[in-house]
Each structure stands twice: as C-alpha cells, then as structure tokens.
Design a protein around this motif. Structure first.
Motif, short mmCIF file in Angstrom:
data_model
loop_
_atom_site.label_atom_id
_atom_site.label_comp_id
_atom_site.label_asym_id
_atom_site.label_seq_id
_atom_site.Cartn_x
_atom_site.Cartn_y
_atom_site.Cartn_z
N LEU A 79 -1.25 -8.93 -1.40
CA LEU A 79 -2.49 -10.04 -1.80
C LEU A 79 -1.98 -11.30 -1.47
O LEU A 79 -0.88 -11.75 -2.02
CB LEU A 79 -2.61 -9.81 -3.47
CG LEU A 79 -3.31 -10.85 -4.03
CD1 LEU A 79 -4.86 -10.34 -3.42
CD2 LEU A 79 -3.38 -10.88 -5.43
N LYS A 81 -2.57 -15.52 -1.75
CA LYS A 81 -3.01 -16.65 -2.61
C LYS A 81 -2.43 -17.71 -1.78
O LYS A 81 -1.25 -17.94 -1.59
CB LYS A 81 -2.72 -16.51 -4.01
CG LYS A 81 -3.20 -15.23 -4.74
CD LYS A 81 -2.69 -15.70 -6.17
CE LYS A 81 -3.06 -14.52 -7.01
NZ LYS A 81 -2.19 -14.88 -8.62
N ALA A 86 1.71 -13.04 -2.34
CA ALA A 86 1.86 -13.17 -3.96
C ALA A 86 2.03 -12.02 -4.66
O ALA A 86 2.73 -11.97 -5.55
CB ALA A 86 0.63 -13.71 -4.52
N ALA A 87 1.84 -10.85 -4.08
CA ALA A 87 2.00 -9.40 -4.79
C ALA A 87 1.92 -8.42 -3.80
O ALA A 87 0.97 -8.53 -2.68
CB ALA A 87 1.17 -9.29 -5.82
N GLN A 88 2.68 -7.28 -3.86
CA GLN A 88 2.36 -6.34 -2.88
C GLN A 88 2.51 -4.74 -3.51
O GLN A 88 3.27 -4.80 -4.54
CB GLN A 88 3.30 -6.26 -1.73
CG GLN A 88 5.05 -6.27 -1.96
CD GLN A 88 5.41 -7.61 -2.27
OE1 GLN A 88 4.97 -8.68 -1.53
NE2 GLN A 88 6.48 -7.95 -3.05
N TRP A 101 -4.27 -3.17 -11.02
CA TRP A 101 -3.26 -4.23 -10.33
C TRP A 101 -3.78 -5.39 -9.84
O TRP A 101 -3.10 -6.41 -10.17
CB TRP A 101 -2.56 -3.30 -9.50
CG TRP A 101 -1.57 -4.11 -8.45
CD1 TRP A 101 -0.28 -4.41 -8.87
CD2 TRP A 101 -1.94 -4.39 -7.16
NE1 TRP A 101 0.27 -5.20 -7.59
CE2 TRP A 101 -0.65 -5.18 -6.91
CE3 TRP A 101 -2.83 -4.51 -6.27
CZ2 TRP A 101 -0.48 -5.89 -5.49
CZ3 TRP A 101 -2.82 -5.05 -5.09
CH2 TRP A 101 -1.62 -5.55 -4.58
N LEU A 102 -4.81 -5.25 -9.02
CA LEU A 102 -5.38 -6.25 -8.39
C LEU A 102 -5.91 -7.47 -9.54
O LEU A 102 -5.51 -8.75 -9.49
CB LEU A 102 -6.53 -6.08 -7.76
CG LEU A 102 -7.10 -6.95 -6.61
CD1 LEU A 102 -6.26 -7.64 -5.84
CD2 LEU A 102 -8.20 -6.27 -5.81
N GLY A 104 -4.75 -7.97 -12.42
CA GLY A 104 -3.58 -8.55 -12.97
C GLY A 104 -2.91 -9.34 -12.00
O GLY A 104 -2.20 -10.57 -12.64
N GLU A 105 -2.92 -9.42 -10.81
CA GLU A 105 -2.52 -10.42 -10.03
C GLU A 105 -3.31 -11.59 -9.54
O GLU A 105 -2.98 -12.70 -9.24
CB GLU A 105 -2.10 -9.65 -8.66
CG GLU A 105 -1.12 -8.46 -8.83
CD GLU A 105 0.24 -9.10 -9.20
OE1 GLU A 105 0.59 -10.50 -8.99
OE2 GLU A 105 1.04 -8.25 -9.88
#
Length: 106
Positions: A79, A81, A86-88, A101-102, A104-105
């Motif tokens: 992800l 941003k 920002a997240a994986q 998950w998505l 939350g991110e």
C-alpha cells in the motif's frame, strides 16, 4: 472500478504521484495464490475504489520496480500513501482479511 494494470513505465505516475492511496499487487501468471486472490482484489476495487486504487504489476513483464522493492515472493501487496510504501502483506489471504487489513491501513 476495475483494478489497474501498472508497468515499470507507468509506476511513477500511476502509483507514486497518485492523489489517493494505491494498493499494488505484485503477481505473475504462473502464481497459483496470485490467481486465488485476484477475484477478491477485483471485488475490493469495486467496493473501495473511492478510497483506494487497486493496481496489479506483473513481475515477469516488469522487473525494474519489483527489483528495486526487493520483491522475492508473490503475491506481495504494498500500500502506497503519498508516494511511499506504508504497509505490505505477503501471501494470499481471504477477501475479508484483505479488506480488514486494507481498511486498517487507510
């Protein structure tokens, strides 16, 4: 809204310069788990398209970005941003887990 195919050439514009978060699915045609999560990602793109763009990058056709990011196993979801990872998430997961998950991110 359908998922977007991203290439090494379009990555800068489509992902890094996007005005909203972009979830990139690094995948390959031969990858069974990648094919398993594809329908879930399509559904999430329809459901959450106003909040996030869901993009797919074929690592066999595009080696530059996956190489720079150190993609070693797929499916690999990242992800972005504001042009930064920002997240994986590595590996396949059911749609509900992907969505929570998505959310939350974001």
């Amino acid at each position: 809204m359908p998922t977007v195919a991203v290439t090494d050439a379009s990555f800068q514009t489509d992902v890094l310069e996007s005005d909203k978060p972009v979830l990139v699915d690094f995948w390959a045609e031969w990858c069974g788990p990648c094919k398993m999560i594809a329908p879930a990602l399509e559904e999430l793109s329809d459901e959450m398209g106003d909040q996030v763009t869901i993009a797919k990058m074929d690592i066999m056709e595009n080696t530059g970005v996956p190489g720079q990011m150190g993609v070693q196993s797929i499916p690999y979801l990242v992800l972005f941003k504001d042009g930064k990872p920002a997240a994986q998430m590595r590996g396949a997961a059911p749609k509900g887990q992907l969505k929570s998950w998505l959310e939350g991110e974001l």
